[in-house]
Scaffold this active site. Structure first.
Site, PDB file in Angstrom:
ATOM      1  N   ARG A  44     -46.068  48.317 -16.694  1.00 38.27           N
ATOM      2  CA  ARG A  44     -46.389  48.710 -17.900  1.00 38.27           C
ATOM      3  C   ARG A  44     -45.352  49.049 -18.821  1.00 38.27           C
ATOM      4  O   ARG A  44     -45.210  50.388 -19.202  1.00 38.27           O
ATOM      5  CB  ARG A  44     -47.700  49.622 -17.971  1.00 38.27           C
ATOM      6  CG  ARG A  44     -48.869  48.808 -17.047  1.00 38.27           C
ATOM      7  CD  ARG A  44     -50.183  49.273 -17.703  1.00 38.27           C
ATOM      8  NE  ARG A  44     -51.049  48.112 -17.846  1.00 38.27           N
ATOM      9  CZ  ARG A  44     -51.994  48.166 -17.877  1.00 38.27           C
ATOM     10  NH1 ARG A  44     -52.888  49.463 -18.255  1.00 38.27           N
ATOM     11  NH2 ARG A  44     -52.942  47.139 -18.134  1.00 38.27           N
ATOM     12  N   GLN A  50     -44.762  43.412 -21.548  1.00 36.75           N
ATOM     13  CA  GLN A  50     -45.961  43.478 -22.568  1.00 36.75           C
ATOM     14  C   GLN A  50     -46.466  42.219 -22.474  1.00 36.75           C
ATOM     15  O   GLN A  50     -47.738  41.702 -22.341  1.00 36.75           O
ATOM     16  CB  GLN A  50     -45.963  44.025 -23.871  1.00 36.75           C
ATOM     17  CG  GLN A  50     -46.690  45.532 -23.729  1.00 36.75           C
ATOM     18  CD  GLN A  50     -46.359  46.128 -24.987  1.00 36.75           C
ATOM     19  OE1 GLN A  50     -45.704  45.628 -25.855  1.00 36.75           O
ATOM     20  NE2 GLN A  50     -47.024  47.275 -25.336  1.00 36.75           N
ATOM     21  N   ASP A  78     -48.290  40.512 -19.379  1.00 36.33           N
ATOM     22  CA  ASP A  78     -49.427  41.245 -18.624  1.00 36.33           C
ATOM     23  C   ASP A  78     -50.704  40.492 -18.762  1.00 36.33           C
ATOM     24  O   ASP A  78     -51.424  40.515 -19.816  1.00 36.33           O
ATOM     25  CB  ASP A  78     -49.286  42.616 -19.403  1.00 36.33           C
ATOM     26  CG  ASP A  78     -50.265  43.490 -18.852  1.00 36.33           C
ATOM     27  OD1 ASP A  78     -51.076  43.220 -17.761  1.00 36.33           O
ATOM     28  OD2 ASP A  78     -50.276  44.609 -19.167  1.00 36.33           O
ATOM     29  N   SER A 129     -53.877  42.855 -19.325  1.00 34.08           N
ATOM     30  CA  SER A 129     -54.137  43.357 -20.715  1.00 34.08           C
ATOM     31  C   SER A 129     -54.727  41.852 -21.494  1.00 34.08           C
ATOM     32  O   SER A 129     -55.710  42.047 -22.186  1.00 34.08           O
ATOM     33  CB  SER A 129     -52.833  43.638 -21.431  1.00 34.08           C
ATOM     34  OG  SER A 129     -52.450  44.847 -21.159  1.00 34.08           O
ATOM     35  N   TYR A 146     -51.910  54.780 -16.968  1.00 35.06           N
ATOM     36  CA  TYR A 146     -53.398  54.704 -16.337  1.00 35.06           C
ATOM     37  C   TYR A 146     -54.016  56.271 -16.160  1.00 35.06           C
ATOM     38  O   TYR A 146     -53.262  57.213 -16.134  1.00 35.06           O
ATOM     39  CB  TYR A 146     -53.101  54.297 -14.920  1.00 35.06           C
ATOM     40  CG  TYR A 146     -52.803  52.642 -14.651  1.00 35.06           C
ATOM     41  CD1 TYR A 146     -54.031  51.723 -15.359  1.00 35.06           C
ATOM     42  CD2 TYR A 146     -51.884  52.246 -14.521  1.00 35.06           C
ATOM     43  CE1 TYR A 146     -53.658  50.401 -15.258  1.00 35.06           C
ATOM     44  CE2 TYR A 146     -51.561  51.010 -14.414  1.00 35.06           C
ATOM     45  CZ  TYR A 146     -52.282  49.945 -14.960  1.00 35.06           C
ATOM     46  OH  TYR A 146     -52.437  48.514 -14.848  1.00 35.06           O
TER      47      TYR A 146
HETATM   48  P1  NAD Z   1     -57.817  50.745 -17.262  1.00 35.70           P
HETATM   49  O1  NAD Z   1     -58.475  49.635 -17.360  1.00 35.70           O
HETATM   50  O2  NAD Z   1     -57.112  51.039 -16.088  1.00 35.70           O
HETATM   51  O3  NAD Z   1     -59.047  51.891 -17.644  1.00 35.70           O
HETATM   52  C1  NAD Z   1     -59.798  51.899 -19.002  1.00 35.70           C
HETATM   53  C2  NAD Z   1     -59.891  53.101 -19.684  1.00 35.70           C
HETATM   54  O4  NAD Z   1     -60.796  54.106 -18.915  1.00 35.70           O
HETATM   55  C3  NAD Z   1     -58.645  53.764 -19.699  1.00 35.70           C
HETATM   56  O5  NAD Z   1     -58.253  54.203 -21.255  1.00 35.70           O
HETATM   57  C4  NAD Z   1     -58.951  55.066 -18.846  1.00 35.70           C
HETATM   58  O6  NAD Z   1     -58.010  56.321 -19.336  1.00 35.70           O
HETATM   59  C5  NAD Z   1     -60.342  55.332 -19.107  1.00 35.70           C
HETATM   60  N1  NAD Z   1     -60.878  56.091 -18.078  1.00 35.70           N
HETATM   61  C6  NAD Z   1     -60.704  56.564 -16.700  1.00 35.70           C
HETATM   62  N2  NAD Z   1     -61.430  57.261 -16.149  1.00 35.70           N
HETATM   63  C7  NAD Z   1     -62.330  57.667 -17.226  1.00 35.70           C
HETATM   64  C8  NAD Z   1     -63.179  58.684 -17.179  1.00 35.70           C
HETATM   65  N3  NAD Z   1     -63.619  59.533 -16.190  1.00 35.70           N
HETATM   66  N4  NAD Z   1     -63.935  58.995 -18.368  1.00 35.70           N
HETATM   67  C9  NAD Z   1     -63.637  58.246 -19.431  1.00 35.70           C
HETATM   68  N5  NAD Z   1     -62.762  57.274 -19.682  1.00 35.70           N
HETATM   69  C10 NAD Z   1     -61.906  56.885 -18.433  1.00 35.70           C
HETATM   70  O7  NAD Z   1     -56.673  50.979 -18.624  1.00 35.70           O
HETATM   71  P2  NAD Z   1     -56.014  49.959 -19.459  1.00 35.70           P
HETATM   72  O8  NAD Z   1     -56.709  49.029 -20.442  1.00 35.70           O
HETATM   73  O9  NAD Z   1     -55.393  48.999 -18.194  1.00 35.70           O
HETATM   74  O10 NAD Z   1     -55.067  50.495 -20.351  1.00 35.70           O
HETATM   75  C11 NAD Z   1     -54.530  52.021 -19.989  1.00 35.70           C
HETATM   76  C12 NAD Z   1     -53.296  52.177 -21.075  1.00 35.70           C
HETATM   77  O11 NAD Z   1     -52.294  51.479 -20.493  1.00 35.70           O
HETATM   78  C13 NAD Z   1     -53.630  52.177 -22.131  1.00 35.70           C
HETATM   79  O12 NAD Z   1     -52.778  53.292 -22.983  1.00 35.70           O
HETATM   80  C14 NAD Z   1     -52.808  50.979 -22.543  1.00 35.70           C
HETATM   81  O13 NAD Z   1     -52.463  50.869 -23.910  1.00 35.70           O
HETATM   82  C15 NAD Z   1     -51.452  50.846 -21.596  1.00 35.70           C
HETATM   83  N6  NAD Z   1     -51.044  49.563 -21.525  1.00 35.70           N
HETATM   84  C16 NAD Z   1     -49.835  49.242 -21.597  1.00 35.70           C
HETATM   85  C17 NAD Z   1     -49.069  48.195 -21.338  1.00 35.70           C
HETATM   86  C18 NAD Z   1     -47.462  47.805 -21.440  1.00 35.70           C
HETATM   87  O14 NAD Z   1     -46.855  48.725 -22.023  1.00 35.70           O
HETATM   88  N7  NAD Z   1     -46.911  46.853 -20.986  1.00 35.70           N
HETATM   89  C19 NAD Z   1     -49.913  47.104 -20.743  1.00 35.70           C
HETATM   90  C20 NAD Z   1     -51.210  47.418 -20.603  1.00 35.70           C
HETATM   91  C21 NAD Z   1     -51.814  48.574 -21.187  1.00 35.70           C
END
Ligand code: NAD
Length: 375
Positions: A120, A125, A128, A131, A228
Site C-alpha cells: 500500500r 495505488q 491494487d 482497492s 490496516y
Molecule cells: P480493510 O478491508 O482491511 O478493512 C476495512 C475497514 O475495517 C478498515 O477501515 C479497518 O480499519 C476497519 N476495521 C477493522 N477492525 C474494525 C473494528 N473492530 N471495528 C470497526 N472497524 C474496523 O481496509 P481497506 O479497505 O483495505 O483500507 C485500509 C486503509 O488502507 C485505508 O485507509 C485505505 O485508504 C488504505 N489504502 C491505501 C492504499 C495505497 O496507498 N496504495 C491502497 C488501498 C487502501
C-alpha cells in the site's frame, strides 16, 4: 512477448483483460492471445478482443510460447501444463489458502505474482486489485441492501404523506466502506459510520455522514502496518459493543466491512443487537468470506433472523463483471507496464524492488516469498 489471457473457472464472471488493455499491451510491443469465451460473463465477446488486435484460441493455443499469463484467480496447475518455464503468472492467487497450487506453479518453473499482496504505497495505488474490487463491492452492498429493504431510501414528501429517509450505518470505513457511505448518501439516506482508525473520522464527515466513535478508551488509533487495522483491546471491544448497541437499534440498513489482515473478521454485531433492530431492517455483511462481522452470517446466503435479513455478501465485485473486469485488467496493465523494458520488450522485475518483493511468490523453481517461507 506473448501475453496469454485465460478463461476463469466456473463461478468467476470477471476477465483479466479487456479490449482496452489488449490495445495498450500491443502498444508496448506485445501480442495478446485470449482463451475463447474468457470475456463472455463480463459481456466481452471473442470478436471484441479480436477487433482490439488479440488472437483467440484454446487454452493450449494461448499458452503456447506465452511469457506472461494473466488470470483473475489462480488456475488449476494441471490446466497450465503447456506453459513455458519462466513465464509470469499474474493475478489474484490467494497464496495463503492456495498453498498447494503455489507450490505447483513454482515446480512448473512459473514466476507466480500475487496481485493481492501489492504494497500500500502511492506508486502501487493504480495496481491494487483489492482497492479496485472493494470499491465496487462497497457500492453493490448498498444497492443489494436497498433492494432487500421494504422501504425507500430518500425522504419523499408526497400528497399521501411523507416517507422518512432510511438510516444507514456503515461499520468499517476502508475502501469499501467509503464507497458504501457515498452510495447511500447519493440515494438519499441519513448515514453514520464507525471505524477503529481515527483517521477515518474526517473522511466520514467529508462525505456528509456522521462519525460514531468510541471515545476516551486507549487504543482508538487502531492503525497497524500499511494503513490496516489491528485487533482491539478487550476494553475497547467492550466500549465499542456498548456504543453499537445504543446506535444499531435505530438503524434500518447496516453495512459491515471490517477486516483485519491475516485474522478472522472482528465480530461487531451479536444476535441480541440484531434482535434490537426494527423488523424489515437489512444487514449486509461484506466480511462474510472472512467469517463475518455479524453473528449468524452465512457467506453467499441471506439469513432471516428476528425479522432482519442478514446478507452474507460474497465477492460482490463478481456481480458487476464488466466494471470489475475493466478495473482489474487495468490494475494488471498498470503493474506490467510500470516494469516494462522497451529494449528487451518485456517486463523486468528487479529482486530488490519493493513491489516485486511483496508480490513475487516463486522464481526459478523455488518459493521466494518471505511471507510464504515464514508461514
Ligand atoms: P480493510 O478491508 O482491511 O478493512 C476495512 C475497514 O475495517 C478498515 O477501515 C479497518 O480499519 C476497519 N476495521 C477493522 N477492525 C474494525 C473494528 N473492530 N471495528 C470497526 N472497524 C474496523 O481496509 P481497506 O479497505 O483495505 O483500507 C485500509 C486503509 O488502507 C485505508 O485507509 C485505505 O485508504 C488504505 N489504502 C491505501 C492504499 C495505497 O496507498 N496504495 C491502497 C488501498 C487502501
Amino acid at each position: 512477448m506473448k501475453i496469454a489471457v485465460i478463461k476463469e473457472a466456473a463461478g468467476e464472471t470477471r476477465c483479466a483483460a479487456i479490449p482496452e488493455t489488449v490495445k495498450k499491451f500491443a502498444a508496448l510491443g506485445a501480442t495478446v492471445a485470449v482463451e475463447k469465451g474468457a470475456g463472455d460473463a463480463a459481456s466481452i465477446a471473442d470478436s471484441d478482443f479480436e477487433e482490439a488486435g488479440a488472437d483467440t484460441g484454446s487454452r493450449t493455443q494461448v499458452l503456447e510460447g506465452a511469457g506472461i499469463i494473466l488470470c483473475v484467480n489462480g488456475p488449476d496447475p494441471a490446466s497450465l501444463s503447456g506453459a513455458a518455464p519462466g513465464a509470469l503468472l499474474v493475478g489474484g492467487l490467494d497464496p495463503m489458502r492456495q498453498r498447494d497450487r503455489i507450490e505447483a506453479y513454482s515446480a512448473a518453473g512459473l514466476d507466480a505474482l500475487a496481485m493481492e499482496w501489492m504494497p500500500r504505497i502511492t506508486r502501487a495505488q493504480s495496481m491494487d486489485i483489492l482497492s479496485s474490487q472493494s470499491n465496487l463491492a462497497g457500492y453493490k452492498a448498498v444497492i443489494d441492501g436497498a433492494a432487500a429493504y421494504g422501504r425507500a431510501f430518500p425522504m419523499m414528501m408526497t400528497a399521501a404523506g411523507t416517507v422518512s429517509p432510511a438510516k444507514v450505518f456503515v461499520m468499517g470505513v476502508g475502501v469499501a466502506g467509503l464507497q458504501a457511505i457515498a452510495t447511500a448518501r447519493r440515494l438519499g439516506a441519513q448515514v453514520s459510520a464507525t471505524d477503529v482508525r481515527s483517521a477515518t473520522k474526517d473522511q466520514i464527515k467529508s462525505l456528509g455522514a456522521k462519525p460514531i466513535f468510541v471515545e476516551d478508551v486507549a487504543g482508538i488509533e487502531g492503525e497497524g502496518a500499511g494503513g490496516y487495522a489491528t485487533e482491539m483491546s478487550p476494553e475497547y471491544q467492550k466500549a465499542q459493543a456498548e456504543l453499537v448497541s445504543g446506535h444499531i437499534a435505530k438503524q434500518d440498513i447496516v453495512i459491515t466491512t471490517a477486516l483485519i489482515p491475516g485474522r478472522p473478521a472482528p465480530r461487531l454485531i451479536n444476535d441480541a443487537q440484531v434482535a434490537s433492530m426494527r423488523a424489515g431492517s437489512v444487514i449486509v455483511d461484506l466480511a462474510a468470506d472472512a467469517g463475518g462481522n455479524v453473528e449468524g452470517t452465512v457467506s453467499g446466503e441471506t439469513v432471516r433472523k428476528h425479522g432482519i435479513a442478514i446478507i452474507g455478501a460474497s465477492n460482490l465485485a463478481r456481480s458487476l463483471a464488466a466494471d470489475s473486469s475493466a478495473l482489474f485488467a487495468r490494475n494488471l496493465y498498470n503493474f506490467l507496464s510500470a516494469f516494462w523494458d522497451k529494449e528487451q520488450a518485456e517486463p523486468v522485475l528487479p529482486d530488490e524492488d519493493e513491489i516485486v518483493k511483496a508480490i513475487r511468490l516463486s522464481h526459478g523453481g523455488k518459493i521466494v516469498s518471505e511471507r510464504l517461507t515464514a508461514a
